[in-house]
Design a protein around this motif. Structure first.
Motif, mmCIF file in Angstrom:
data_model
loop_
_atom_site.group_PDB
_atom_site.id
_atom_site.type_symbol
_atom_site.label_atom_id
_atom_site.label_comp_id
_atom_site.label_asym_id
_atom_site.label_seq_id
_atom_site.Cartn_x
_atom_site.Cartn_y
_atom_site.Cartn_z
ATOM 1 N N GLN A 1 0.841 -1.201 0.000
ATOM 2 C CA GLN A 1 0.000 0.000 0.000
ATOM 3 C C GLN A 1 0.875 1.250 0.000
ATOM 4 O O GLN A 1 0.594 2.213 -0.720
ATOM 5 C CB GLN A 1 -0.928 -0.003 1.212
ATOM 6 N N PHE A 2 1.942 1.222 0.800
ATOM 7 C CA PHE A 2 2.864 2.350 0.854
ATOM 8 C C PHE A 2 3.515 2.573 -0.512
ATOM 9 O O PHE A 2 3.572 3.700 -1.008
ATOM 10 C CB PHE A 2 3.938 2.120 1.917
ATOM 11 N N GLY A 3 3.994 1.498 -1.130
ATOM 12 C CA GLY A 3 4.634 1.616 -2.436
ATOM 13 C C GLY A 3 3.688 2.153 -3.499
ATOM 14 O O GLY A 3 4.064 2.999 -4.311
ATOM 15 N N LEU A 4 2.463 1.672 -3.476
ATOM 16 C CA LEU A 4 1.472 2.146 -4.436
ATOM 17 C C LEU A 4 1.112 3.614 -4.172
ATOM 18 O O LEU A 4 0.932 4.397 -5.105
ATOM 19 C CB LEU A 4 0.231 1.261 -4.390
ATOM 20 N N ALA A 5 1.058 3.983 -2.901
ATOM 21 C CA ALA A 5 0.810 5.394 -2.556
ATOM 22 C C ALA A 5 1.907 6.281 -3.136
ATOM 23 O O ALA A 5 1.625 7.365 -3.656
ATOM 24 C CB ALA A 5 0.734 5.562 -1.040
ATOM 25 N N MET A 6 3.149 5.804 -3.062
ATOM 26 C CA MET A 6 4.259 6.572 -3.634
ATOM 27 C C MET A 6 4.068 6.737 -5.146
ATOM 28 O O MET A 6 4.338 7.805 -5.693
ATOM 29 C CB MET A 6 5.588 5.868 -3.350
ATOM 30 N N CYS A 7 3.613 5.670 -5.798
ATOM 31 C CA CYS A 7 3.362 5.753 -7.243
ATOM 32 C C CYS A 7 2.288 6.783 -7.557
ATOM 33 O O CYS A 7 2.450 7.600 -8.475
ATOM 34 C CB CYS A 7 2.949 4.380 -7.785
ATOM 35 N N TYR A 8 1.191 6.770 -6.808
ATOM 36 C CA TYR A 8 0.122 7.750 -7.034
ATOM 37 C C TYR A 8 0.592 9.163 -6.713
ATOM 38 O O TYR A 8 0.132 10.129 -7.318
ATOM 39 C CB TYR A 8 -1.124 7.412 -6.222
ATOM 40 N N SER A 9 1.498 9.288 -5.777
ATOM 41 C CA SER A 9 2.020 10.598 -5.401
ATOM 42 C C SER A 9 2.828 11.227 -6.533
ATOM 43 O O SER A 9 2.768 12.439 -6.760
ATOM 44 C CB SER A 9 2.893 10.460 -4.153
ATOM 45 N N THR A 10 3.579 10.388 -7.257
ATOM 46 C CA THR A 10 4.476 10.893 -8.293
ATOM 47 C C THR A 10 3.958 10.684 -9.710
ATOM 48 O O THR A 10 4.500 11.257 -10.654
ATOM 49 C CB THR A 10 5.842 10.200 -8.184
ATOM 50 N N GLY A 11 2.953 9.832 -9.855
ATOM 51 C CA GLY A 11 2.464 9.497 -11.184
ATOM 52 C C GLY A 11 3.319 8.445 -11.867
ATOM 53 O O GLY A 11 3.285 8.289 -13.082
#
Length: 81
Positions: free
Chosen positions: A8-18
């Motif tokens: 979830q954390f890793g995916l959140a980082m992806c959504y944060s940066t695109g």
């Protein structure tokens, strides 16, 4: 959404940066919160930061930020200390 805080954390980082997905602050914050509520220190620190700076759809105020930053700091997360 299957309860893997690190994912979830890793995916959140992806959504944060695109990165690999469309940038989406709402989804980013939702995933940080899920991971944070499972005790993942990096997510607690990041979610605390969002609360502290009233970013996105997070509860405004230092109380929520302090709570998550304290949780992260207890686990040794340097940025939250």
């Amino acid at each position: 959404d299957q309860g893997n805080a690190k994912a979830q954390f890793g995916l959140a980082m992806c959504y944060s940066t695109g990165f690999g997905v469309p940038r989406d602050d709402t989804e980013c914050i939702r995933l940080y919160r899920l991971a944070a509520d499972q005790g993942y220190a990096k997510a607690q620190g990041n979610y605390g930061f969002f609360c502290e700076h009233s970013m996105g759809d997070v509860p405004q105020g230092f109380g929520e930020a302090a709570r998550y930053n304290r949780l992260a700091a207890k686990q040794g997360h340097a940025k939250a200390q």
